[in-house]
Design a protein around this motif. Structure first.
Motif, PDB file in Angstrom:
ATOM      1  N   THR A   1      -4.254  22.271 -35.884  1.00 59.58           N
ATOM      2  CA  THR A   1      -5.472  21.487 -35.771  1.00 59.58           C
ATOM      3  C   THR A   1      -6.057  21.356 -37.164  1.00 59.58           C
ATOM      4  OG1 THR A   1      -5.900  22.259 -33.527  1.00 59.58           O
ATOM      5  CG2 THR A   1      -7.791  21.469 -34.766  1.00 59.58           C
ATOM      6  N   ARG A   2      -6.647  20.207 -37.454  1.00 57.72           N
ATOM      7  CA  ARG A   2      -7.246  19.955 -38.767  1.00 57.72           C
ATOM      8  C   ARG A   2      -8.758  19.982 -38.633  1.00 57.72           C
ATOM      9  NH1 ARG A   2      -9.815  15.639 -40.508  1.00 57.72           N
ATOM     10  NH2 ARG A   2      -9.902  15.164 -42.708  1.00 57.72           N
ATOM     11  N   VAL A   3      -9.415  20.626 -39.598  1.00 57.86           N
ATOM     12  CA  VAL A   3     -10.872  20.621 -39.648  1.00 57.86           C
ATOM     13  C   VAL A   3     -11.285  20.440 -41.104  1.00 57.86           C
ATOM     14  CG1 VAL A   3     -11.146  23.135 -39.870  1.00 57.86           C
ATOM     15  CG2 VAL A   3     -12.983  21.783 -38.876  1.00 57.86           C
ATOM     16  N   LEU A   4     -12.370  19.721 -41.312  1.00 60.46           N
ATOM     17  CA  LEU A   4     -12.934  19.537 -42.639  1.00 60.46           C
ATOM     18  C   LEU A   4     -14.229  20.327 -42.695  1.00 60.46           C
ATOM     19  CD1 LEU A   4     -12.543  18.099 -45.343  1.00 60.46           C
ATOM     20  CD2 LEU A   4     -13.855  16.182 -44.413  1.00 60.46           C
ATOM     21  N   LEU A   5     -14.268  21.301 -43.592  1.00 61.22           N
ATOM     22  CA  LEU A   5     -15.448  22.140 -43.749  1.00 61.22           C
ATOM     23  C   LEU A   5     -16.202  21.729 -45.002  1.00 61.22           C
ATOM     24  CD1 LEU A   5     -13.908  25.671 -43.035  1.00 61.22           C
ATOM     25  CD2 LEU A   5     -15.108  24.168 -41.428  1.00 61.22           C
ATOM     26  N   GLY A   6     -17.499  21.571 -44.872  1.00 59.60           N
ATOM     27  CA  GLY A   6     -18.361  21.359 -46.031  1.00 59.60           C
ATOM     28  C   GLY A   6     -18.732  22.720 -46.591  1.00 59.60           C
ATOM     29  N   VAL A   7     -18.634  22.860 -47.904  1.00 58.97           N
ATOM     30  CA  VAL A   7     -18.909  24.145 -48.550  1.00 58.97           C
ATOM     31  C   VAL A   7     -19.918  23.906 -49.674  1.00 58.97           C
ATOM     32  CG1 VAL A   7     -17.917  26.168 -49.654  1.00 58.97           C
ATOM     33  CG2 VAL A   7     -16.542  24.862 -48.019  1.00 58.97           C
ATOM     34  N   ARG A   8     -21.122  24.396 -49.478  1.00 55.66           N
ATOM     35  CA  ARG A   8     -22.206  24.147 -50.424  1.00 55.66           C
ATOM     36  C   ARG A   8     -21.949  24.874 -51.744  1.00 55.66           C
ATOM     37  NH1 ARG A   8     -28.049  24.716 -48.209  1.00 55.66           N
ATOM     38  NH2 ARG A   8     -27.232  22.923 -47.089  1.00 55.66           N
ATOM     39  N   GLY A   9     -22.000  24.117 -52.844  1.00 56.54           N
ATOM     40  CA  GLY A   9     -21.894  24.699 -54.179  1.00 56.54           C
ATOM     41  C   GLY A   9     -20.486  25.031 -54.643  1.00 56.54           C
ATOM     42  N   MET A  10     -19.484  24.652 -53.875  1.00 58.61           N
ATOM     43  CA  MET A  10     -18.107  24.986 -54.244  1.00 58.61           C
ATOM     44  C   MET A  10     -17.517  23.894 -55.130  1.00 58.61           C
ATOM     45  SD  MET A  10     -14.786  25.674 -51.808  1.00 58.61           S
ATOM     46  CE  MET A  10     -14.496  23.918 -51.503  1.00 58.61           C
ATOM     47  N   ASN A  11     -17.101  24.277 -56.341  1.00 58.76           N
ATOM     48  CA  ASN A  11     -16.412  23.342 -57.214  1.00 58.76           C
ATOM     49  C   ASN A  11     -14.903  23.497 -57.031  1.00 58.76           C
ATOM     50  OD1 ASN A  11     -15.627  25.651 -58.646  1.00 58.76           O
ATOM     51  ND2 ASN A  11     -17.147  25.350 -60.247  1.00 58.76           N
ATOM     52  N   ARG A  12     -14.123  22.767 -57.783  1.00 58.75           N
ATOM     53  CA  ARG A  12     -12.659  22.770 -57.624  1.00 58.75           C
ATOM     54  C   ARG A  12     -12.068  24.158 -57.887  1.00 58.75           C
ATOM     55  NH1 ARG A  12      -8.926  18.887 -55.887  1.00 58.75           N
ATOM     56  NH2 ARG A  12     -10.333  17.367 -56.722  1.00 58.75           N
ATOM     57  N   GLN A  16     -15.962  20.585 -50.326  1.00 53.68           N
ATOM     58  CA  GLN A  16     -15.340  20.596 -48.998  1.00 53.68           C
ATOM     59  C   GLN A  16     -13.930  21.161 -49.076  1.00 53.68           C
ATOM     60  OE1 GLN A  16     -15.654  16.420 -48.070  1.00 53.68           O
ATOM     61  NE2 GLN A  16     -13.533  16.032 -48.638  1.00 53.68           N
ATOM     62  N   ILE A  17     -13.420  21.559 -47.917  1.00 53.10           N
ATOM     63  CA  ILE A  17     -12.048  22.045 -47.832  1.00 53.10           C
ATOM     64  C   ILE A  17     -11.456  21.625 -46.494  1.00 53.10           C
ATOM     65  CG2 ILE A  17     -12.709  24.338 -46.956  1.00 53.10           C
ATOM     66  CD1 ILE A  17     -10.423  25.410 -48.840  1.00 53.10           C
ATOM     67  N   GLU A  18     -10.264  21.060 -46.547  1.00 57.18           N
ATOM     68  CA  GLU A  18      -9.547  20.655 -45.343  1.00 57.18           C
ATOM     69  C   GLU A  18      -8.612  21.793 -44.955  1.00 57.18           C
ATOM     70  OE1 GLU A  18      -6.239  17.357 -43.926  1.00 57.18           O
ATOM     71  OE2 GLU A  18      -7.300  17.066 -45.812  1.00 57.18           O
ATOM     72  N   VAL A  19      -8.709  22.221 -43.695  1.00 56.55           N
ATOM     73  CA  VAL A  19      -7.927  23.368 -43.231  1.00 56.55           C
ATOM     74  C   VAL A  19      -7.110  22.958 -42.011  1.00 56.55           C
ATOM     75  CG1 VAL A  19      -8.023  25.781 -42.483  1.00 56.55           C
ATOM     76  CG2 VAL A  19      -9.799  24.897 -44.007  1.00 56.55           C
ATOM     77  N   HIS A  20      -5.823  23.287 -42.039  1.00 60.24           N
ATOM     78  CA  HIS A  20      -4.928  23.106 -40.897  1.00 60.24           C
ATOM     79  C   HIS A  20      -4.637  24.502 -40.360  1.00 60.24           C
ATOM     80  CE1 HIS A  20      -3.753  18.820 -41.696  1.00 60.24           C
ATOM     81  NE2 HIS A  20      -4.418  19.138 -42.786  1.00 60.24           N
ATOM     82  N   TYR A  21      -4.906  24.703 -39.076  1.00 64.15           N
ATOM     83  CA  TYR A  21      -4.812  26.047 -38.512  1.00 64.15           C
ATOM     84  C   TYR A  21      -4.345  25.990 -37.065  1.00 64.15           C
ATOM     85  CZ  TYR A  21      -9.135  25.032 -36.044  1.00 64.15           C
ATOM     86  OH  TYR A  21     -10.064  24.481 -35.213  1.00 64.15           O
ATOM     87  N   ASP A  22      -3.913  27.148 -36.572  1.00 63.43           N
ATOM     88  CA  ASP A  22      -3.476  27.294 -35.184  1.00 63.43           C
ATOM     89  C   ASP A  22      -4.701  27.674 -34.347  1.00 63.43           C
ATOM     90  OD1 ASP A  22      -2.500  28.162 -32.733  1.00 63.43           O
ATOM     91  OD2 ASP A  22      -0.831  29.276 -33.601  1.00 63.43           O
ATOM     92  N   PRO A  23      -5.161  26.779 -33.467  1.00 65.49           N
ATOM     93  CA  PRO A  23      -6.371  27.063 -32.693  1.00 65.49           C
ATOM     94  C   PRO A  23      -6.207  28.194 -31.672  1.00 65.49           C
ATOM     95  CG  PRO A  23      -5.367  25.035 -31.940  1.00 65.49           C
ATOM     96  CD  PRO A  23      -4.603  25.473 -33.164  1.00 65.49           C
ATOM     97  N   SER A  24      -4.981  28.633 -31.431  1.00 64.31           N
ATOM     98  CA  SER A  24      -4.800  29.781 -30.538  1.00 64.31           C
ATOM     99  C   SER A  24      -5.061  31.090 -31.278  1.00 64.31           C
ATOM    100  CB  SER A  24      -3.394  29.788 -29.927  1.00 64.31           C
ATOM    101  OG  SER A  24      -2.419  30.132 -30.890  1.00 64.31           O
ATOM    102  N   GLN A  25      -5.168  31.017 -32.610  1.00 64.50           N
ATOM    103  CA  GLN A  25      -5.408  32.220 -33.412  1.00 64.50           C
ATOM    104  C   GLN A  25      -6.806  32.271 -34.015  1.00 64.50           C
ATOM    105  OE1 GLN A  25      -2.272  33.539 -36.037  1.00 64.50           O
ATOM    106  NE2 GLN A  25      -0.793  32.243 -34.985  1.00 64.50           N
ATOM    107  N   HIS A  26      -7.429  31.107 -34.228  1.00 63.17           N
ATOM    108  CA  HIS A  26      -8.747  31.057 -34.867  1.00 63.17           C
ATOM    109  C   HIS A  26      -9.592  29.958 -34.249  1.00 63.17           C
ATOM    110  CE1 HIS A  26      -7.541  33.728 -38.071  1.00 63.17           C
ATOM    111  NE2 HIS A  26      -6.457  33.001 -38.254  1.00 63.17           N
TER     112      HIS A  26
END
Length: 74
Positions: free
Chosen positions: A9-20, A45-55
């Motif tokens: 599953t893909r999720v896009l997280l916004g992360v305040r103050g995070m640079n590259r 921001q960071i795009e994360v692909h993860y297994d939704p059965s684990q997280h």
């Protein structure tokens, strides 16, 4: 990815103050979690692909917060 029991599953997280540079550290932390197959940072921001059965999305947000950043789903 070995060990994945569900399609990623893909999720896009916004992360305040995070640079590259900080994003690379956060991505490495997320990739160390079982079931996370990809973490691609960008400024604020960071795009994360993860297994939704684990997280859940909240698990990923908490993992980002342990790195010192406020985060939430975009």
């Amino acid at each position: 990815m070995a060990g994945m029991t569900s399609p990623a599953t893909r999720v896009l997280l916004g992360v305040r103050g995070m640079n590259r540079e900080a994003g690379e550290r956060v991505a490495a932390h997320l990739l160390a979690l079982p079931g996370v197959s990809r973490a691609t940072p960008d400024d604020g921001q960071i795009e994360v692909h993860y297994d939704p059965s684990q997280h859940t999305v909240m698990d990923l947000v908490r993992a980002v917060r342990t790195q010192g950043f406020l985060a939430g789903m975009l």
